[in-house]
Design a protein around this motif. Structure first.
Motif, PDB file in Angstrom:
ATOM      1  N   ASN A 143       1.162  -1.057   0.067  1.00 37.99           N
ATOM      2  CA  ASN A 143       0.244  -0.489  -0.174  1.00 37.99           C
ATOM      3  C   ASN A 143       0.522   1.358   0.264  1.00 37.99           C
ATOM      4  N   PRO A 144       1.488   1.391  -1.257  1.00 32.56           N
ATOM      5  CA  PRO A 144       2.722   2.890  -1.385  1.00 32.56           C
ATOM      6  C   PRO A 144       1.683   4.279  -0.546  1.00 32.56           C
ATOM      7  N   ALA A 145       0.590   4.606  -1.029  1.00 35.77           N
ATOM      8  CA  ALA A 145      -0.153   5.685  -0.915  1.00 35.77           C
ATOM      9  C   ALA A 145      -0.196   5.767   1.045  1.00 35.77           C
ATOM     10  N   MET A 146      -0.584   4.727   1.626  1.00 37.27           N
ATOM     11  CA  MET A 146      -0.565   4.459   3.230  1.00 37.27           C
ATOM     12  C   MET A 146       0.786   4.463   4.160  1.00 37.27           C
ATOM     13  N   PHE A 147       1.574   3.683   3.345  1.00 35.98           N
ATOM     14  CA  PHE A 147       2.890   3.825   3.842  1.00 35.98           C
ATOM     15  C   PHE A 147       3.822   5.342   4.085  1.00 35.98           C
ATOM     16  N   ILE A 148       3.334   5.497   2.719  1.00 35.45           N
ATOM     17  CA  ILE A 148       4.348   6.943   1.726  1.00 35.45           C
ATOM     18  C   ILE A 148       3.688   7.972   2.872  1.00 35.45           C
ATOM     19  N   ASP A 149       2.546   7.923   3.205  1.00 41.32           N
ATOM     20  CA  ASP A 149       1.929   9.238   3.809  1.00 41.32           C
ATOM     21  C   ASP A 149       2.363   8.369   5.471  1.00 41.32           C
ATOM     22  N   MET A 150       2.158   8.212   6.113  1.00 37.56           N
ATOM     23  CA  MET A 150       2.619   7.426   7.189  1.00 37.56           C
ATOM     24  C   MET A 150       4.060   8.165   7.992  1.00 37.56           C
ATOM     25  N   ALA A 151       5.005   7.851   6.576  1.00 39.66           N
ATOM     26  CA  ALA A 151       5.945   8.097   7.144  1.00 39.66           C
ATOM     27  C   ALA A 151       6.163   9.590   7.106  1.00 39.66           C
ATOM     28  N   ARG A 152       5.713   9.875   6.149  1.00 37.81           N
ATOM     29  CA  ARG A 152       5.859  12.244   6.386  1.00 37.81           C
ATOM     30  C   ARG A 152       5.809  11.962   7.414  1.00 37.81           C
ATOM     31  N   LEU A 153       5.194  11.531   8.558  1.00 36.19           N
ATOM     32  CA  LEU A 153       4.308  12.211   9.366  1.00 36.19           C
ATOM     33  C   LEU A 153       4.845  11.813  10.948  1.00 36.19           C
ATOM     34  N   LYS A 154       5.735  12.841  10.639  1.00 34.41           N
ATOM     35  CA  LYS A 154       6.952  12.304  11.734  1.00 34.41           C
ATOM     36  C   LYS A 154       7.163  13.400  13.006  1.00 34.41           C
ATOM     37  N   VAL A 279      13.855  15.895  -1.308  1.00 39.38           N
ATOM     38  CA  VAL A 279      13.831  17.637  -1.097  1.00 39.38           C
ATOM     39  C   VAL A 279      12.201  17.456  -1.085  1.00 39.38           C
ATOM     40  N   TYR A 280      11.654  15.841  -1.791  1.00 38.43           N
ATOM     41  CA  TYR A 280       9.635  16.246  -1.347  1.00 38.43           C
ATOM     42  C   TYR A 280       9.522  15.748   0.463  1.00 38.43           C
ATOM     43  N   ASP A 281      10.702  15.076   1.080  1.00 34.12           N
ATOM     44  CA  ASP A 281       9.958  14.701   2.515  1.00 34.12           C
ATOM     45  C   ASP A 281      10.785  15.468   3.380  1.00 34.12           C
ATOM     46  N   ALA A 282      11.743  16.175   2.669  1.00 37.48           N
ATOM     47  CA  ALA A 282      12.278  18.007   3.553  1.00 37.48           C
ATOM     48  C   ALA A 282      11.102  18.699   3.993  1.00 37.48           C
ATOM     49  N   LEU A 283      10.824  18.577   2.732  1.00 37.80           N
ATOM     50  CA  LEU A 283      10.051  20.175   2.394  1.00 37.80           C
ATOM     51  C   LEU A 283       8.768  19.165   2.805  1.00 37.80           C
ATOM     52  N   THR A 284       8.047  18.399   3.742  1.00 33.55           N
ATOM     53  CA  THR A 284       6.324  18.177   3.966  1.00 33.55           C
ATOM     54  C   THR A 284       6.900  17.787   5.247  1.00 33.55           C
ATOM     55  N   SER A 285       7.816  17.660   5.754  1.00 31.41           N
ATOM     56  CA  SER A 285       8.271  17.232   7.108  1.00 31.41           C
ATOM     57  C   SER A 285       8.438  18.336   7.821  1.00 31.41           C
ATOM     58  N   THR A 294       2.155  20.782   3.527  1.00 26.79           N
ATOM     59  CA  THR A 294       1.009  20.135   2.309  1.00 26.79           C
ATOM     60  C   THR A 294       1.895  18.976   0.939  1.00 26.79           C
ATOM     61  N   PRO A 295       1.489  17.683   1.046  1.00 23.78           N
ATOM     62  CA  PRO A 295       2.283  17.367  -0.121  1.00 23.78           C
ATOM     63  C   PRO A 295       1.908  17.985  -1.224  1.00 23.78           C
ATOM     64  N   LEU A 296       0.767  18.617  -1.657  1.00 30.40           N
ATOM     65  CA  LEU A 296       0.225  19.539  -3.088  1.00 30.40           C
ATOM     66  C   LEU A 296       1.426  20.861  -2.927  1.00 30.40           C
ATOM     67  N   LYS A 297       1.376  21.244  -2.392  1.00 29.02           N
ATOM     68  CA  LYS A 297       2.298  22.796  -1.810  1.00 29.02           C
ATOM     69  C   LYS A 297       4.213  22.311  -2.580  1.00 29.02           C
ATOM     70  N   ALA A 298       4.288  21.523  -2.099  1.00 29.54           N
ATOM     71  CA  ALA A 298       5.435  20.551  -2.353  1.00 29.54           C
ATOM     72  C   ALA A 298       5.695  20.577  -3.569  1.00 29.54           C
ATOM     73  N   ALA A 299       5.008  19.720  -3.934  1.00 32.83           N
ATOM     74  CA  ALA A 299       4.647  19.392  -5.741  1.00 32.83           C
ATOM     75  C   ALA A 299       4.505  20.616  -6.695  1.00 32.83           C
ATOM     76  N   THR A 300       4.057  21.629  -5.839  1.00 31.96           N
ATOM     77  CA  THR A 300       3.392  23.271  -6.950  1.00 31.96           C
ATOM     78  C   THR A 300       5.047  23.137  -6.678  1.00 31.96           C
ATOM     79  N   GLU A 347      -4.854  18.690   0.637  1.00 31.52           N
ATOM     80  CA  GLU A 347      -3.478  19.193  -0.136  1.00 31.52           C
ATOM     81  C   GLU A 347      -3.057  17.310  -0.029  1.00 31.52           C
ATOM     82  N   THR A 348      -2.951  16.139   0.134  1.00 29.72           N
ATOM     83  CA  THR A 348      -2.624  15.402   0.068  1.00 29.72           C
ATOM     84  C   THR A 348      -2.640  14.489  -0.955  1.00 29.72           C
ATOM     85  N   ARG A 349      -3.478  15.003  -1.982  1.00 31.09           N
ATOM     86  CA  ARG A 349      -3.718  13.968  -3.411  1.00 31.09           C
ATOM     87  C   ARG A 349      -4.293  14.880  -3.931  1.00 31.09           C
TER      88      ARG A 349
END
Length: 409
Positions: A143-154, A279-285, A294-300, A347-349
């Motif tokens: 479950n990639p979305a679940m794991f990546i979201d859970m690991a992002r929240l630290k 960079v993505y994980d640093a920006l969203t942590s 938020t993931p969408l702000k980081a992506a933008t 803004e997570t998806r």
């Protein structure tokens, strides 16, 4: 345990391990995923797939009797099928969440030991952390979305260790997105896990300083790629991908990065992937000195940094985590064009509002496609240039579409 079944035996909650036949015969962009959505089941039943391989240890087994058939579909029509029980899907999701939680906790403990040892000057043994990579890879596979979201929240105090876990997961996911072989996928994951080990040579008070770094402090931080490379160079189980990512993950496509100012293809694929994931994980942590985006702000923001990343890889990375910068024109597998929009206020998806047929070049009734990382039946295949499709005033058109108004009228 793997079992081969006919598509007619498929039902919600099965874990698809693979398809028999040509890649083009199945309607999904992933070959391994949990079958959760009714429309994906319908797409499978309507496809030319001869048989599917399921993993009964990761999902439910085949139906005792064939489920109701779904009518063949021709995109871009909506799919309508009878409702199916969702209890097994919910149970599978709960099990995945618990496995993810345990994997993250175990990985954090192992990485704390690795980093603490590196601070003391102990050699880094990559072979010793391969079980962590395997666990993370399996969790992403489930479950990639679940794991990546859970690991992002630290929390702020565990950032150092869980950042490595997150980057490992993102590297594995991206490596699978671009079709790398599984041994290389594991090597990319290992590279993500160890990419920042050189920061153990930098004092904590500098790494966690809440204010702006002085020139001297920043110069010290910028030594961490070479420090990490030196720590890993003589360790056991180190691959070229691990060395490249540790040394070159701060290089930029336009040559303005460090430590060597490399440009374009002079930066290896592994390092270009590592730069994006890091960079993505640093920006969203959340950090000691900032709130995570938020993931969408980081992506933008990342999308707007010209010359920083490999643009083709960056888009595939976004697609793989279900995030696309708002306002981008995309082409779907169904040959519909759409605009990427936020999917909800958190803004997570992202979602795609389709509005135009790419084959007949005619407007379509607006429809929202919600992106998933599990391999939905309709998904983004490419970013498109609005001018190429005759949308010269893309800004005005995108505003109309965002407001839910048709492209014409």
């Amino acid at each position: 345990m793997l079992r081969r079944i006919a598509p007619s035996q498929s039902r919600m909650g099965m874990y698809i391990q693979g398809f028999e036949g040509s890649w083009f015969s199945h309607p999904f962009w992933r070959t391994r995923f949990l079958l959760e959505r009714p429309e994906d089941l319908a797409a499978l039943l309507a496809s030319d797939v001869a048989a599917v391989v399921i993993d009964v240890e990761r999902g439910i087994g085949p139906a005792d009797s064939a489920p109701p058939t779904a009518a063949a579909i021709t995109p871009p029509k909506r799919i309508s099928i009878v409702a199916v029980p969702t209890a097994s899907v919910t149970d599978a999701a709960k099990a995945d969440r618990e496995r993810a939680r345990k994997t993250i906790a175990r990985s954090k403990r192992v990485m704390k030991g690795v980093f603490d040892g590196a601070r003391l000057g102990n050699p880094v043994d990559a072979e010793a952390v391969m079980p962590v990579v395997e666990d993370i890879s399996d969790a992403v596979d489930r479950n990639p979305a679940m794991f990546i979201d859970m690991a992002r929240l630290k929390s702020k105090d565990e950032y150092t260790y869980l950042h490595s876990v997150s980057v490992c997961a993102l590297m594995v996911n991206l490596a699978r997105q671009i079709g790398l072989d599984e041994p290389v996928v594991r090597s990319m994951g290992l590279a993500g896990l160890l990419h920042d080990v050189g920061k153990m040579a930098v004092p904590d008070e500098i790494l966690n300083k809440p204010g702006r770094l002085s020139e001297e402090e920043f110069a010290l931080v910028r030594t961490h790629p070479e420090q990490g490379h030196a720590m890993l160079e003589n360790g056991g189980g180190v691959t070229q991908e691990v060395l490249d990512v540790s040394l070159l993950h701060h290089e930029k496509i336009d040559g303005t990065g460090y430590p060597y100012g490399l440009k374009g293809d002079a930066i290896s694929l592994a390092a270009r992937m590592g730069a994006i994931c890091d960079v993505y994980d640093a920006l969203t942590s959340d950090r000691q000195y900032k709130q995570g985006w938020t993931p969408l702000k980081a992506a933008t923001e990342m999308y707007g940094w010209e010359g920083h990343f490999d643009r083709e890889l960056l888009f595939k990375f976004f697609r793989g985590i279900g995030i696309v910068p708002t306002g981008v024109l995309v082409r779907m597998r169904s040959n519909r064009l759409g605009i990427a929009l936020p999917d909800g206020s958190k803004e997570t998806r992202s979602k795609v509002r389709v509005f135009h047929c790419a084959l007949e070049r005619v407007p379509l009734t607006l429809e929202d496609i919600f992106l998933t990382s599990s391999g939905g039946s309709d998904h983004i295949v490419s970013e498109e240039d609005p001018v190429h499709w005759g949308f010269a005033d893309w800004r005005t058109l995108s505003e109309r579409l965002s407001a839910g108004r048709a492209a014409r009228g």
